[in-house]
Design an enzyme around this catalytic site. Structure first.
Site, PDB file in Angstrom:
ATOM      1  N   GLY A 174      60.816  89.577  13.131  1.00 19.41           N
ATOM      2  CA  GLY A 174      60.656  90.662  12.176  1.00 19.41           C
ATOM      3  C   GLY A 174      61.404  91.893  12.656  1.00 19.41           C
ATOM      4  N   GLN A 177      63.591 100.707  13.263  1.00 22.36           N
ATOM      5  CA  GLN A 177      64.072 100.117  14.523  1.00 22.36           C
ATOM      6  C   GLN A 177      65.589 100.114  14.619  1.00 22.36           C
ATOM      7  OE1 GLN A 177      61.394  96.432  14.145  1.00 22.36           O
ATOM      8  NE2 GLN A 177      61.548  96.745  16.341  1.00 22.36           N
ATOM      9  N   CYS A 208      57.758  93.244  20.753  1.00 25.08           N
ATOM     10  CA  CYS A 208      58.521  94.056  19.808  1.00 25.08           C
ATOM     11  C   CYS A 208      59.928  94.233  20.359  1.00 25.08           C
ATOM     12  CB  CYS A 208      57.845  95.419  19.652  1.00 25.08           C
ATOM     13  SG  CYS A 208      58.702  96.528  18.514  1.00 25.08           S
ATOM     14  N   LEU A 209      60.920  94.078  19.489  1.00 23.42           N
ATOM     15  CA  LEU A 209      62.312  94.234  19.925  1.00 23.42           C
ATOM     16  C   LEU A 209      62.590  95.650  20.430  1.00 23.42           C
ATOM     17  CD1 LEU A 209      64.125  92.219  17.100  1.00 23.42           C
ATOM     18  CD2 LEU A 209      63.638  91.478  19.437  1.00 23.42           C
ATOM     19  N   HIS A 260      52.369  94.176  11.966  1.00 18.89           N
ATOM     20  CA  HIS A 260      53.217  94.799  12.995  1.00 18.89           C
ATOM     21  C   HIS A 260      54.391  95.545  12.353  1.00 18.89           C
ATOM     22  CE1 HIS A 260      55.354  94.611  17.047  1.00 18.89           C
ATOM     23  NE2 HIS A 260      56.322  94.955  16.218  1.00 18.89           N
ATOM     24  N   GLU A 261      55.088  94.859  11.426  1.00 15.04           N
ATOM     25  CA  GLU A 261      56.285  95.470  10.828  1.00 15.04           C
ATOM     26  C   GLU A 261      55.924  96.634   9.906  1.00 15.04           C
ATOM     27  OE1 GLU A 261      58.988  94.765  12.180  1.00 15.04           O
ATOM     28  OE2 GLU A 261      58.322  92.924  13.149  1.00 15.04           O
ATOM     29  N   HIS A 312      55.334  99.805  11.696  1.00 15.44           N
ATOM     30  CA  HIS A 312      56.566 100.521  12.066  1.00 15.44           C
ATOM     31  C   HIS A 312      56.930 101.579  11.017  1.00 15.44           C
ATOM     32  CE1 HIS A 312      58.251  98.807  15.705  1.00 15.44           C
ATOM     33  NE2 HIS A 312      58.126  97.565  15.276  1.00 15.44           N
TER      34      HIS A 312
END
Ligand code: ZN
Length: 164
Positions: free
Chosen positions: A46, A51, A89-90, A131-132, A135
Protein backbone atom coordinates in the site's frame (compact mmCIF):
# COMPACT_ATOMS: atom_id res chain seq x y z
CA UNK A 1 5.44 5.18 -15.31
CA UNK A 2 7.96 6.64 -12.98
CA UNK A 3 9.26 5.73 -9.58
CA UNK A 4 8.62 8.47 -7.05
CA UNK A 5 10.69 9.29 -4.01
CA UNK A 6 9.19 7.88 -0.80
CA UNK A 7 9.55 10.33 2.07
CA UNK A 8 10.60 8.97 5.45
CA UNK A 9 9.45 9.56 9.01
CA UNK A 10 10.54 13.03 10.10
CA UNK A 11 9.32 14.59 6.84
CA UNK A 12 6.49 17.02 7.60
CA UNK A 13 4.43 15.72 4.63
CA UNK A 14 3.67 12.61 6.69
CA UNK A 15 2.06 14.70 9.43
CA UNK A 16 -0.34 16.81 7.38
CA UNK A 17 -4.07 16.32 6.87
CA UNK A 18 -4.43 15.83 3.10
CA UNK A 19 -6.95 17.71 0.97
CA UNK A 20 -9.67 15.94 -1.00
CA UNK A 21 -9.30 15.51 -4.74
CA UNK A 22 -11.81 17.88 -6.38
CA UNK A 23 -11.26 16.90 -10.02
CA UNK A 24 -9.69 13.86 -11.64
CA UNK A 25 -7.27 15.24 -14.22
CA UNK A 26 -4.60 13.60 -16.41
CA UNK A 27 -2.20 14.55 -13.62
CA UNK A 28 -4.25 12.53 -11.11
CA UNK A 29 -4.16 9.49 -13.41
CA UNK A 30 -0.42 9.82 -13.88
CA UNK A 31 0.03 10.09 -10.12
CA UNK A 32 -2.00 6.88 -9.61
CA UNK A 33 0.15 5.06 -12.18
CA UNK A 34 3.35 6.33 -10.63
CA UNK A 35 2.20 5.43 -7.12
CA UNK A 36 1.43 1.84 -8.19
CA UNK A 37 4.84 1.61 -9.86
CA UNK A 38 6.56 3.03 -6.78
CA UNK A 39 4.68 0.69 -4.39
CA UNK A 40 5.59 -2.37 -6.46
CA UNK A 41 9.24 -1.45 -6.81
CA UNK A 42 9.43 -0.95 -3.05
CA UNK A 43 7.73 -4.33 -2.41
CA UNK A 44 4.91 -2.60 -0.56
CA UNK A 45 1.25 -3.56 -0.34
CA UNK A 46 0.00 0.00 0.00
CA UNK A 47 1.06 3.59 -0.58
CA UNK A 48 -0.59 6.90 0.27
CA UNK A 49 0.00 10.14 -1.64
CA UNK A 50 1.63 12.00 1.30
CA UNK A 51 4.32 9.29 1.25
CA UNK A 52 5.41 10.67 -2.10
CA UNK A 53 5.02 14.26 -0.90
CA UNK A 54 1.56 14.88 -2.42
CA UNK A 55 -0.93 16.15 0.15
CA UNK A 56 -4.06 14.75 -1.50
CA UNK A 57 -6.45 12.01 -0.39
CA UNK A 58 -5.23 9.24 -2.70
CA UNK A 59 -4.21 5.68 -1.80
CA UNK A 60 -3.14 2.64 -3.81
CA UNK A 61 -3.24 -0.91 -2.42
CA UNK A 62 -2.16 -4.27 -3.80
CA UNK A 63 -2.59 -6.97 -1.19
CA UNK A 64 -3.44 -9.63 -3.78
CA UNK A 65 -0.84 -9.48 -6.58
CA UNK A 66 -2.47 -8.08 -9.72
CA UNK A 67 -5.50 -6.71 -7.85
CA UNK A 68 -4.71 -3.03 -7.56
CA UNK A 69 -7.14 -0.81 -5.68
CA UNK A 70 -6.95 2.89 -6.48
CA UNK A 71 -8.81 4.93 -3.88
CA UNK A 72 -9.57 8.60 -4.31
CA UNK A 73 -11.08 10.42 -1.30
CA UNK A 74 -11.51 7.13 0.59
CA UNK A 75 -13.54 6.94 3.78
CA UNK A 76 -14.12 4.09 6.21
CA UNK A 77 -17.90 3.64 6.43
CA UNK A 78 -17.94 0.55 8.63
CA UNK A 79 -15.43 -1.21 10.85
CA UNK A 80 -15.83 -4.15 13.20
CA UNK A 81 -13.93 -6.84 15.01
CA UNK A 82 -10.33 -6.72 16.12
CA UNK A 83 -6.99 -8.10 15.01
CA UNK A 84 -3.55 -7.72 16.55
CA UNK A 85 -0.56 -8.16 14.28
CA UNK A 86 2.61 -6.77 12.83
CA UNK A 87 2.71 -3.79 10.52
CA UNK A 88 5.42 -2.00 8.62
CA UNK A 89 5.55 1.14 6.50
CA UNK A 90 7.65 2.17 3.51
CA UNK A 91 8.14 5.53 5.24
CA UNK A 92 9.43 3.89 8.45
CA UNK A 93 12.24 1.62 7.25
CA UNK A 94 13.90 -0.96 9.48
CA UNK A 95 11.03 -1.35 11.94
CA UNK A 96 7.80 -3.17 12.45
CA UNK A 97 5.18 -2.66 15.09
CA UNK A 98 2.37 -4.56 16.72
CA UNK A 99 -0.85 -2.71 16.05
CA UNK A 100 -4.49 -3.42 16.90
CA UNK A 101 -6.87 -2.87 13.99
CA UNK A 102 -10.43 -3.83 13.08
CA UNK A 103 -10.70 -7.24 11.40
CA UNK A 104 -13.36 -6.01 8.96
CA UNK A 105 -13.52 -2.66 7.20
CA UNK A 106 -15.79 -1.29 4.51
CA UNK A 107 -14.42 1.66 2.52
CA UNK A 108 -16.10 4.06 0.14
CA UNK A 109 -13.94 5.79 -2.50
CA UNK A 110 -13.94 7.27 -5.98
CA UNK A 111 -12.13 5.29 -8.66
CA UNK A 112 -10.04 6.72 -11.53
CA UNK A 113 -13.19 7.02 -13.66
CA UNK A 114 -14.88 9.19 -11.07
CA UNK A 115 -17.24 6.40 -10.02
CA UNK A 116 -18.00 5.93 -6.33
CA UNK A 117 -17.33 2.35 -5.24
CA UNK A 118 -17.28 0.34 -2.04
CA UNK A 119 -14.66 -2.16 -0.98
CA UNK A 120 -14.72 -4.71 1.82
CA UNK A 121 -11.59 -5.94 3.50
CA UNK A 122 -10.80 -8.52 6.15
CA UNK A 123 -7.49 -9.51 7.74
CA UNK A 124 -4.51 -7.99 5.88
CA UNK A 125 -6.68 -5.91 3.54
CA UNK A 126 -8.63 -4.43 6.48
CA UNK A 127 -5.32 -3.61 8.17
CA UNK A 128 -4.02 -2.07 4.98
CA UNK A 129 -7.11 0.13 4.50
CA UNK A 130 -6.74 1.45 8.05
CA UNK A 131 -2.98 2.02 7.75
CA UNK A 132 -3.17 3.83 4.40
CA UNK A 133 -6.21 5.95 5.29
CA UNK A 134 -4.46 6.99 8.51
CA UNK A 135 -1.69 8.43 6.32
CA UNK A 136 -4.22 10.86 4.80
CA UNK A 137 -4.78 12.34 8.26
CA UNK A 138 -1.10 12.58 9.13
CA UNK A 139 -1.11 9.46 11.31
CA UNK A 140 1.55 6.73 11.30
CA UNK A 141 1.33 3.22 12.72
CA UNK A 142 4.15 4.01 15.13
CA UNK A 143 1.68 6.32 16.93
CA UNK A 144 -0.59 3.34 17.67
CA UNK A 145 1.83 0.43 18.00
CA UNK A 146 1.85 -1.30 21.37
CA UNK A 147 5.37 -2.54 20.63
CA UNK A 148 8.05 -1.63 18.09
CA UNK A 149 10.21 -4.43 16.70
CA UNK A 150 13.68 -4.17 15.19
CA UNK A 151 15.30 -6.78 12.96
CA UNK A 152 18.04 -9.00 14.37
CA UNK A 153 21.37 -9.55 12.60
CA UNK A 154 19.72 -11.89 10.07
CA UNK A 155 16.95 -9.42 9.36
CA UNK A 156 14.23 -11.32 11.22
CA UNK A 157 11.77 -9.67 13.57
CA UNK A 158 11.14 -11.38 16.89
CA UNK A 159 7.36 -11.38 16.89
CA UNK A 160 5.69 -14.77 16.62
CA UNK A 161 2.15 -14.58 15.24
CA UNK A 162 1.23 -17.72 17.20
CA UNK A 163 1.62 -15.86 20.48
CA UNK A 164 -1.85 -14.28 20.12
ZN1 ZN B 1 2.60 3.51 5.73
Amino acid sequence: MAKLNIVKVGDSALRKVCRPVTAITPRTLRLLDDMVDTMRRADGVGLAAPQVGILRRIVVIEVEPGEVLELINPEIVEASGEQIGTEGCLSVPGKQGIVKRPSYVRVKAIDRNGVEREYEGTDLLARCFCHELDHLDGKLYIDKATKILYPDAEGYYEYDEDED
